[in-house]
Design a protein around this motif. Structure first.
Motif, short mmCIF file in Angstrom:
data_model
loop_
_atom_site.label_atom_id
_atom_site.label_comp_id
_atom_site.label_asym_id
_atom_site.label_seq_id
_atom_site.Cartn_x
_atom_site.Cartn_y
_atom_site.Cartn_z
N VAL A 135 0.84 -1.21 0.00
CA VAL A 135 0.00 0.00 0.00
C VAL A 135 0.87 1.25 0.00
N LEU A 136 1.92 1.27 0.86
CA LEU A 136 2.81 2.42 0.94
C LEU A 136 3.50 2.67 -0.40
N GLN A 137 3.89 1.59 -1.05
CA GLN A 137 4.54 1.71 -2.37
C GLN A 137 3.61 2.36 -3.38
N ASP A 138 2.35 1.94 -3.40
CA ASP A 138 1.38 2.51 -4.34
C ASP A 138 1.10 3.98 -4.04
N VAL A 139 0.97 4.31 -2.75
CA VAL A 139 0.67 5.69 -2.36
C VAL A 139 1.82 6.63 -2.73
N LEU A 140 3.06 6.18 -2.53
CA LEU A 140 4.21 7.01 -2.89
C LEU A 140 4.28 7.24 -4.39
N ALA A 141 3.86 6.25 -5.17
CA ALA A 141 3.86 6.42 -6.62
C ALA A 141 2.86 7.49 -7.05
N GLU A 142 1.76 7.62 -6.29
CA GLU A 142 0.72 8.59 -6.64
C GLU A 142 0.95 9.97 -6.01
N PHE A 143 1.85 10.07 -5.05
CA PHE A 143 2.07 11.33 -4.33
C PHE A 143 2.53 12.42 -5.29
N ASN A 144 1.85 13.57 -5.23
CA ASN A 144 2.14 14.68 -6.13
C ASN A 144 3.19 15.60 -5.53
N GLY A 145 4.33 15.04 -5.20
CA GLY A 145 5.43 15.79 -4.64
C GLY A 145 6.71 15.00 -4.82
N SER A 146 7.76 15.38 -4.11
CA SER A 146 9.05 14.71 -4.24
C SER A 146 9.26 13.78 -3.04
N VAL A 147 9.95 12.66 -3.28
CA VAL A 147 10.23 11.68 -2.22
C VAL A 147 11.73 11.44 -2.15
N ILE A 148 12.27 11.53 -0.93
CA ILE A 148 13.66 11.13 -0.66
C ILE A 148 13.58 9.89 0.24
N LEU A 149 14.14 8.79 -0.22
CA LEU A 149 13.94 7.51 0.45
C LEU A 149 15.27 6.84 0.81
N VAL A 150 15.39 6.46 2.09
CA VAL A 150 16.49 5.62 2.55
C VAL A 150 15.86 4.31 3.03
N SER A 151 16.28 3.20 2.45
CA SER A 151 15.72 1.91 2.86
C SER A 151 16.69 0.78 2.55
N HIS A 152 16.76 -0.19 3.50
CA HIS A 152 17.57 -1.38 3.26
C HIS A 152 16.77 -2.42 2.49
N ASP A 153 15.45 -2.20 2.32
CA ASP A 153 14.60 -3.13 1.58
C ASP A 153 14.79 -2.85 0.09
N ARG A 154 15.61 -3.68 -0.56
CA ARG A 154 15.99 -3.40 -1.95
C ARG A 154 14.80 -3.48 -2.90
N PHE A 155 13.88 -4.40 -2.65
CA PHE A 155 12.69 -4.51 -3.50
C PHE A 155 11.87 -3.22 -3.43
N PHE A 156 11.64 -2.73 -2.22
CA PHE A 156 10.87 -1.51 -2.02
C PHE A 156 11.60 -0.31 -2.62
N LEU A 157 12.90 -0.21 -2.35
CA LEU A 157 13.70 0.90 -2.86
C LEU A 157 13.68 0.93 -4.38
N ASP A 158 13.81 -0.25 -4.99
CA ASP A 158 13.85 -0.34 -6.45
C ASP A 158 12.48 0.00 -7.05
N SER A 159 11.40 -0.40 -6.35
CA SER A 159 10.05 -0.17 -6.87
C SER A 159 9.64 1.29 -6.80
N VAL A 160 10.11 2.01 -5.75
CA VAL A 160 9.69 3.40 -5.54
C VAL A 160 10.59 4.39 -6.29
N SER A 161 11.90 4.15 -6.28
CA SER A 161 12.86 5.14 -6.77
C SER A 161 12.93 5.18 -8.30
#
Length: 602
Positions: free
Chosen positions: A447-473
């Motif tokens: 859910v968080l991944q989908d919401v970040l994709a729709e967010f109408n702003g900028s995202v700076i992300l630090v994460s050790h979860d490579r799947f999540f990091l790759d999907s969002v960035s």
């Protein structure tokens, strides 16, 4: 070989059942990934397996002689002691020279410094120390509770390689999907929606996803079929059929059984997802943050190399690097919380930032869930409209019973959801998320991944979860040594591209090291055989007797340490003997290495 056999385990927390009727086995070759939603009882199940808690009912059979080690999510370590002393806490005899040798070998294998003080190490390195302490127990089964939390990506890659080469069975709680896919040969999902509360799948995480999809499809189809049958049976009963014959009575009984099964299937197929929506600020300029040739050093040490970047409303910037590499400093520079040594950072006039902090400093463990999000009154202001606090918390799957619970008594995943709930109450055009994935279950991550994709702003992300990091960035910046060895800012389009680069650099470094080692060796002219010098030949001739004498000395000290008289020695005396054993063992090892060296040269 079966190590553990669990049958019909049941455990409740207050009035709420965590799980009921769990039946499974763990075998000696298993690499099990234990997954499930927050609150399903995964950590509790681990504590039952290690004997820290008892089930309410059911049986747990552990094969005689099986040694189990347990790496907690937040291991407790003495911050004032050394790494070596901490590892020896896991030994059965701190004065046994074999245990000392094992500790030395583990320190080398884990890349640790035995003389380092634990309190001076980062969280990731302390986790390695805690792992070493558990490995000193020589386990047949190692239990790992969220081992990737607070590790940087390089350390996680190291852990993957380490577990692949290990001979013991492993049971791991983790929500890191790439980690699961690489280290697991079996997945166990703890979820009350599964028949018996558990779903066991042979294979990696990909195989689990396929099996889960098939299971849900079959359950949904069965629910539809049974609902149709139940509808017909209900209509028959409503027509007033007389329950005089045995056949009619059996049909009425069947109606009750059908109704119960349909209700159970409906409950299993019901999914309640967290509902997130990060409201963007009213004004959203095209250039939110711009950094021009920015760099930062502390005490002459370069922390952030020169960097130029632009963050726009649709930027999704992922940051990679070892713990302490400079990621946090870079974020502070971009937000204006630190001043660069050179270069300039420009902000949009209407810049509004929402920050998800890794260590959850803003949460007061003594405050209730309600007071944390709504200190006064019963309503929160959500995107310009009042929403009742209980309705708002329902979006995040919090039950009415949890509303008045202290935050400190909630699980790690539930605390992470609280922070996200707080973030959603603040309009922003820049979201900074520092390790938001820690402890969150996979449904919430999706859910968080989908919401970040729709967010109408900028995202700076630090994460050790490579799947999540790759999907969002959309872009990834890595801070660390480049191929030259100097600290650099490197850009990549994905995590897998970074991994390939990292492994290629590692291979080059290994080759370079081997070349340098070969250059340091004594070389002879082509075609000529190596010869021992007169002194070396004399040393070689006496080596057998020298080694026997060293081994005899070691044996005598060990014999003394195990003698009845040793029981009356003072602690200081025992420590002296322990040191003598360690020195004697090192001398034996040195002599054998020297013998091999002379043998090879001869």
């Amino acid at each position: 070989m079966i190590l553990i056999n669990a049958h019909e385990l049941r455990k409740s927390f207050t009035a709420r059942p965590l799980f009921n009727g769990l039946t499974f086995t763990i075998e000696s070759k298993d690499r099990i990934g234990l997954i499930g939603p927050n609150g399903a009882g995964k950590s509790t199940l681990m504590k039952i397996l290690i004997g820290k808690e008892q089930p309410d009912s059911g049986t747990l059979s552990i094969r005689s002689g099986t040694k189990i080690a347990y790496l907690e999510q937040k291991p407790t370590l003495d911050q004032d002691t050394t790494v070596y002393a901490t590892l020896m806490e896991g030994s059965h005899d701190a004065y046994d020279w074999q245990e000392m040798s094992r500790a030395d070998a583990l320190i080398s294998r884990l890349g640790l410094d035995g003389d380092a003080v634990v309190g001076n190490l980062s969280g990731g390195w302390q986790k390695r120390v805690a792992l070493g302490r558990e490995l000193m127990k020589q386990p047949d089964l190692l239990l790992l509770d969220e081992p990737t939390n607070h590790l940087d990506v390089e350390s996680i890659m190291w852990l993957e390689d380490f577990l692949e080469q290990s001979s013991f069975a492993v049971l791991t709680i983790t929500h890191d999907r790439l980690f699961l896919n690489r280290v697991s040969n079996r997945i166990m999902e703890l979820d009350r929606r599964n028949p018996g509360g558990i779903l066991c799948v042979e294979g990696d995480y990909t195989k689990y996803l396929e099996a889960k999809e098939e299971r849900i499809h079959n359950q949904t189809e069965r629910e539809v079929r049974l609902k149709n049958v139940l509808r017909r049976e209900t209509e028959w009963l409503r027509r007033g059929a007389k329950a005089r014959t045995t056949k009619q009575q059996a049909r009425i009984q069947r109606h009750g059984e059908l109704s119960s099964e349909v209700n159970e299937l409906s409950d299993r197929n019901k999914t309640q997802k967290v509902r997130m929506d990060f409201g963007a600020a009213e004004k959203n300029p095209k250039r939110l943050i711009e950094a021009l040739k920015v760099s930062k050093s502390y005490d002459g040490n370069l922390v952030v190399p020169e960097l130029t970047l632009l963050l726009t409303p649709h930027s999704r910037l992922g940051l990679l690097g070892r713990n302490g590499s400079g990621k946090s400093t870079l974020i502070k520079l971009l937000l204006g919380r630190e001043t660069p040594d050179q270069g300039v950072v420009k902000h949009a006039d209407a810049l509004q930032v929402a920050y998800f902090e890794q260590n959850r400093e803003s949460l007061d463990p003594k405050k209730t869930l309600l007071k944390t999000l709504c200190p006064t009154g019963d309503y929160v202001d959500f995107q310009g409209r009042p929403v009742h606090i209980k309705g708002y918390l329902d979006r995040f799957k919090f039950t009415p019973e949890q509303m008045d619970m202290e935050v400190g008594k909630l699980s790690g995943g539930e605390q992470a959801r609280i922070l996200i709930a707080k973030l959603m109450l603040r309009p922003a055009n820049v979201l900074v998320l520092d390790e938001p994935t820690n402890d969150l279950d996979m449904e919430t991550l999706d859910v968080l991944q989908d919401v970040l994709a729709e967010f109408n702003g900028s995202v700076i992300l630090v994460s050790h979860d490579r799947f999540f990091l790759d999907s969002v960035s959309t872009d990834i910046i890595a801070i660390g040594p480049g191929e030259s060895g100097d600290k650099e800012i490197l850009t990549f389009k994905g995590v897998l591209q970074w991994e390939e680069w990292k492994r290629s650099v590692g291979i080059k470094e290994t080759k370079k090291k081997n070349v340098n080692q070969n250059l340091d060796k004594v070389t002879t002219a082509p075609g000529k055989k190596k010869k021992l010098s007169f002194t070396e030949q004399h040393e070689f001739d006496k080596m057998d007797a020298t080694i026997k004498a060293a081994e005899k000395k070691l044996e005598d000290i060990v014999t003394e340490s195990h003698s009845p008289e040793a029981a009356g020695y003072s602690v200081k005396k025992l420590q002296e003997i322990s040191a003598q054993i360690a020195l004697a063992q090192k001398e034996v090892d040195r002599l054998y290495a020297r013998w091999e060296e002379l043998e090879a040269k001869k």
